[in-house]
Design an enzyme around this catalytic site. Structure first.
Site, PDB file in Angstrom:
ATOM      1  N   LYS A 264       0.755  -1.286  -0.315  1.00 41.49           N
ATOM      2  CA  LYS A 264       0.263  -0.143   0.109  1.00 41.49           C
ATOM      3  C   LYS A 264       1.189   1.447  -0.164  1.00 41.49           C
ATOM      4  CE  LYS A 264      -3.560   2.765   3.251  1.00 41.49           C
ATOM      5  NZ  LYS A 264      -4.309   2.639   4.079  1.00 41.49           N
ATOM      6  N   ASP A 269      -3.317   9.810   3.378  1.00 45.61           N
ATOM      7  CA  ASP A 269      -4.517   9.969   3.941  1.00 45.61           C
ATOM      8  C   ASP A 269      -5.420  10.893   4.397  1.00 45.61           C
ATOM      9  OD1 ASP A 269      -6.892   8.779   3.911  1.00 45.61           O
ATOM     10  OD2 ASP A 269      -5.969   6.469   5.228  1.00 45.61           O
ATOM     11  N   LYS A 276     -10.567  12.242   8.249  1.00 41.99           N
ATOM     12  CA  LYS A 276     -10.252  12.293   9.327  1.00 41.99           C
ATOM     13  C   LYS A 276     -10.376  12.630   9.929  1.00 41.99           C
ATOM     14  CE  LYS A 276      -6.235   8.250   8.027  1.00 41.99           C
ATOM     15  NZ  LYS A 276      -7.075   7.303   8.796  1.00 41.99           N
ATOM     16  N   ASP A 287       1.704   6.468   5.126  1.00 42.04           N
ATOM     17  CA  ASP A 287       0.884   5.849   5.048  1.00 42.04           C
ATOM     18  C   ASP A 287       0.514   5.014   3.370  1.00 42.04           C
ATOM     19  OD1 ASP A 287      -1.765   4.540   5.609  1.00 42.04           O
ATOM     20  OD2 ASP A 287      -3.115   5.554   4.645  1.00 42.04           O
ATOM     21  N   ASP A 346     -11.750   6.379   3.765  1.00 41.49           N
ATOM     22  CA  ASP A 346     -11.300   6.548   4.718  1.00 41.49           C
ATOM     23  C   ASP A 346     -10.347   5.229   4.868  1.00 41.49           C
ATOM     24  OD1 ASP A 346      -8.864   7.156   6.350  1.00 41.49           O
ATOM     25  OD2 ASP A 346      -9.851   7.438   8.286  1.00 41.49           O
ATOM     26  N   GLU A 348      -9.307   3.005   2.051  1.00 44.66           N
ATOM     27  CA  GLU A 348      -8.985   3.211   0.662  1.00 44.66           C
ATOM     28  C   GLU A 348      -7.868   2.554   0.873  1.00 44.66           C
ATOM     29  OE1 GLU A 348      -7.866   4.934   3.173  1.00 44.66           O
ATOM     30  OE2 GLU A 348      -5.483   4.338   3.310  1.00 44.66           O
ATOM     31  N   ARG A 350      -7.460  -1.062   0.975  1.00 45.84           N
ATOM     32  CA  ARG A 350      -7.867  -1.990   0.907  1.00 45.84           C
ATOM     33  C   ARG A 350      -8.182  -1.889  -1.205  1.00 45.84           C
ATOM     34  NH1 ARG A 350     -12.308  -2.597   5.488  1.00 45.84           N
ATOM     35  NH2 ARG A 350     -11.034  -1.303   6.060  1.00 45.84           N
TER      36      ARG A 350
HETATM   37  N1  BES Z   1      -4.157   4.717   7.043  1.00 46.94           N
HETATM   38  C1  BES Z   1      -5.047   4.709   7.312  1.00 46.94           C
HETATM   39  C2  BES Z   1      -5.249   3.276   8.887  1.00 46.94           C
HETATM   40  C3  BES Z   1      -3.953   3.562  10.121  1.00 46.94           C
HETATM   41  C4  BES Z   1      -4.624   3.902  11.925  1.00 46.94           C
HETATM   42  C5  BES Z   1      -2.598   3.039   9.465  1.00 46.94           C
HETATM   43  C6  BES Z   1      -3.712   4.781  12.365  1.00 46.94           C
HETATM   44  C7  BES Z   1      -2.147   4.002  10.972  1.00 46.94           C
HETATM   45  C8  BES Z   1      -2.537   4.384  12.229  1.00 46.94           C
HETATM   46  C9  BES Z   1      -6.225   3.925   6.869  1.00 46.94           C
HETATM   47  O1  BES Z   1      -6.672   3.842   5.574  1.00 46.94           O
HETATM   48  C10 BES Z   1      -7.875   3.767   7.192  1.00 46.94           C
HETATM   49  O2  BES Z   1      -8.509   4.881   7.385  1.00 46.94           O
HETATM   50  N2  BES Z   1      -8.310   3.040   7.854  1.00 46.94           N
HETATM   51  C11 BES Z   1      -9.622   3.318   8.186  1.00 46.94           C
HETATM   52  C12 BES Z   1     -10.673   1.980   8.435  1.00 46.94           C
HETATM   53  C13 BES Z   1     -11.941   2.190   8.421  1.00 46.94           C
HETATM   54  C14 BES Z   1     -12.754   3.584   8.130  1.00 46.94           C
HETATM   55  C15 BES Z   1     -12.787   0.897   7.964  1.00 46.94           C
HETATM   56  C16 BES Z   1      -9.222   2.994   9.959  1.00 46.94           C
HETATM   57  O3  BES Z   1      -8.485   1.856  11.175  1.00 46.94           O
HETATM   58  O4  BES Z   1     -10.258   3.821  10.494  1.00 46.94           O
HETATM   59 ZN    ZN Z   2      -5.050   4.419   4.586  1.00 46.32          ZN
HETATM   60 ZN    ZN Z   3      -7.630   5.911   5.555  1.00 47.28          ZN
END
Ligand code: BES
Ligand code: ZN
Ligand code: ZN
Length: 499
Positions: A264, A269, A276, A287, A346, A348, A350
């Protein structure tokens, strides 16, 4: 330099000497002559608590007698029977940090001739390379004021009783591993305005050139031609072009049976319209930790050339907000043809991984490992120091776990059940949805990627917790860790040995 028991301090090349000290023997490991001369003094210093044999404790002594060695760093190894490779790696990391702080750049290291049944002298040499290399990593910054980030561990002399060439080559492979980790750390630490997808592509192009990989850096038009609707949807709100980065390490005439390392590469992000919060957005330059892990592993693969075909695939873009950005409720079509209902922009990672995995399969991948800072869920489940895993193949995963135990990078598997898959496939309007809920959502994130791996043996690694660290540690500073670089490389090495 080959050590004999007759060696004396005068024969040692550098002013700084590192020796290990264990608890019960109260002697310098592997050097009887040293112990014979200094043994009583050392014993006395230990008794008076001026010198510690405790695990990972380092005491520096200055040599006042006329000697080319000016100082000795005693590195406590505790009870050597209980010493593990992990602790030894960390100890060398600490030694590196001590050398760095003091500015000692040339060092002689006395390798213990015997540690215990588990750890050979060659292992120690390898761990010394890894630990010293990782421990002395310095963060790349953009400060204009003068500061001392120019330390370099310039020369290391290994004092050993084993075959010199062998010892040196083990040490050098350890150094190669550490340098790849450090490169990955720098990528993770780079801000999103500087490390754009285009720049990441350029970095990969140079890496490909350096090691002679077949290299393809696909731009937006080519990505469109391939029909990568998921990667394009994430890129839609950005003024930066996306990149699909492909590197091939080919060892057979025919391109057969490659393992794919899929990363990834979200260079920043924001969350998109599922924006966020202001606290959660800081740090999202990291990210692309999965991409960095894959590129780091490819660097090691380029250096050590394992007998195994490998394809690296990285999907890179930032995830931005604008009038063009994709939105919740959108339905998009991935490269595989599967349609996806967007419930959360968010989620994204996957999406971009879905197309990267499909691409890897079309390139003939017979095994896939994806690596991603995918979910906050993995942090809730496992904390900041454990990488979460999913898999559809027991045998492949078992081999991977062996590799991770050797590198000391903790990996823990979570289940992916049929009912989890049902949740991912639940949508009124599309084949899949990208955000089934927050309950155990590490599994939904990884499981979504698994929908695109289909029946190909696959391992998912969620490094959201492990890719960066908020505080300094034995093997490096705070910031990017370069996690999974070493495990991916040693995993490929293991697969190569099986061929
Ligand atoms: N890049 C984030 C995950 C992340 C969180 C990486 C904290 C490093 C530190 C990812 O894209 C994300 O935002 N995931 C969401 C998924 C949710 C929307 C289902 C999350 O983990 O909240
Ligand atoms: Zn992300
Ligand atoms: Zn995200």
């Amino acid at each position: 330099m080959i050590l004999t028991n007759e060696v004396n301090l005068q024969e040692i090349q550098y002013e700084t000497l590192v020796v290990g000290l264990s608890t019960h023997l109260e002697q310098v490991e592997g050097w009887d002559a040293f112990t014979a001369t200094f043994g009583p003094q050392i014993t006395e210093l230990i008794r008076s608590k001026d010198l510690s044999t405790n695990e990972k404790e380092i005491t520096t002594f200055h040599v006042t007698t006329d000697s080319s060695v000016k100082r000795i760093l005693f590195a406590g190894i505790g009870n050597r029977k209980k010493l593990t490779e992990d602790t030894l790696r960390q100890l060398f990391g600490r030694v590196g940090k001590t050398l760095q702080k003091k500015g000692y750049s040339d060092v002689s290291v006395l390798l213990p001739s015997f540690v215990n049944e588990e750890i050979s002298e060659q292992d120690v040499a390898f761990l010394a390379g890894e630990g010293l290399g990782m421990g002395t990593y310095q963060i790349l910054d953009y400060k204009t004021t003068a500061h001392d980030t120019d330390y370099d561990l310039a020369a290391v002399e290994l004092l050993s009783q084993a075959d010199e060439q062998e010892i040196v080559s083990y040490f050098e492979v350890g150094l190669i591993y550490s340098e790849a980790v450090n490169e990955a750390r720098t990528l993770v630490n780079m801000p999103g305005n500087i490390l754009t997808a285009t720049e990441l592509g350029e970095y990969a192009r140079e890496l490909g050139e350096e090691f002679g990989f077949e290299t393809h850096i696909l731009g937006k038009e080519e990505i469109e031609e391939l029909g990568m609707g998921a990667l394009l949807a994430v890129n839609q709100g950005s003024t930066e072009e996306p990149r699909l980065i492909v590197l091939k390490h080919q060892v057979t005439d025919k391109w057969e049976d490659p393992i794919a390392l899929v990363g990834k590469g979200i260079t920043f992000d924001t969350g998109g319209y599922s924006l966020k919060p202001k606290d959660g957005i800081v740090g999202m330059k990291g990210d692309m930790g999965g991409a960095a892990a894959v590129l780091g592993a490819m660097r090691i693969i380029g250096e050590t050339k394992p007998n195994k075909n490998v394809i690296a695939v990285i999907a890179s873009t930032d995830n931005m907000v604008s009038g063009n950005a994709f939105k919740p409720d959108d339905v998009i079509t991935s490269m595989s043809g599967k349609t996806i209902e967007i419930l959360n922009t968010d989620a994204e990672g996957r999406l971009v991984l879905a197309d990267a995995v499909t691409y890897a399969k079309q390139q003939g991948a017979t095994a896939i490992v994806d690596v991603a800072t995918l979910t906050g869920g993995v942090i809730v489940a496992l904390g900041m120091d454990k990488t979460g895993a999913l898999t559809n193949d027991e045998a492949l995963f078992e081999e991977f776990m062996e590799a991770s135990m050797e590198t000391g990078e903790f990996v823990w598997r979570l289940p992916l059940t049929e009912s989890d898959k049902k949740r991912i496939r639940k949508s009124d309007v599309a084949d899949l949805n990208n955000s089934p809920g927050r309950d155990g959502h590490m599994i939904f994130g990884g499981g979504f990627v698994g929908e695109f791996a289909e029946n190909t043996p696959w391992i998912h690694l969620d490094i959201a917790g492990t890719s960066g660290t908020p505080s300094e540690h034995d093997l490096g500073p705070k910031g990017g860790t370069g996690v999974m670089v070493r495990t991916l490389a040693s995993f490929v090495e293991r697969l190569a040995e099986q061929e």
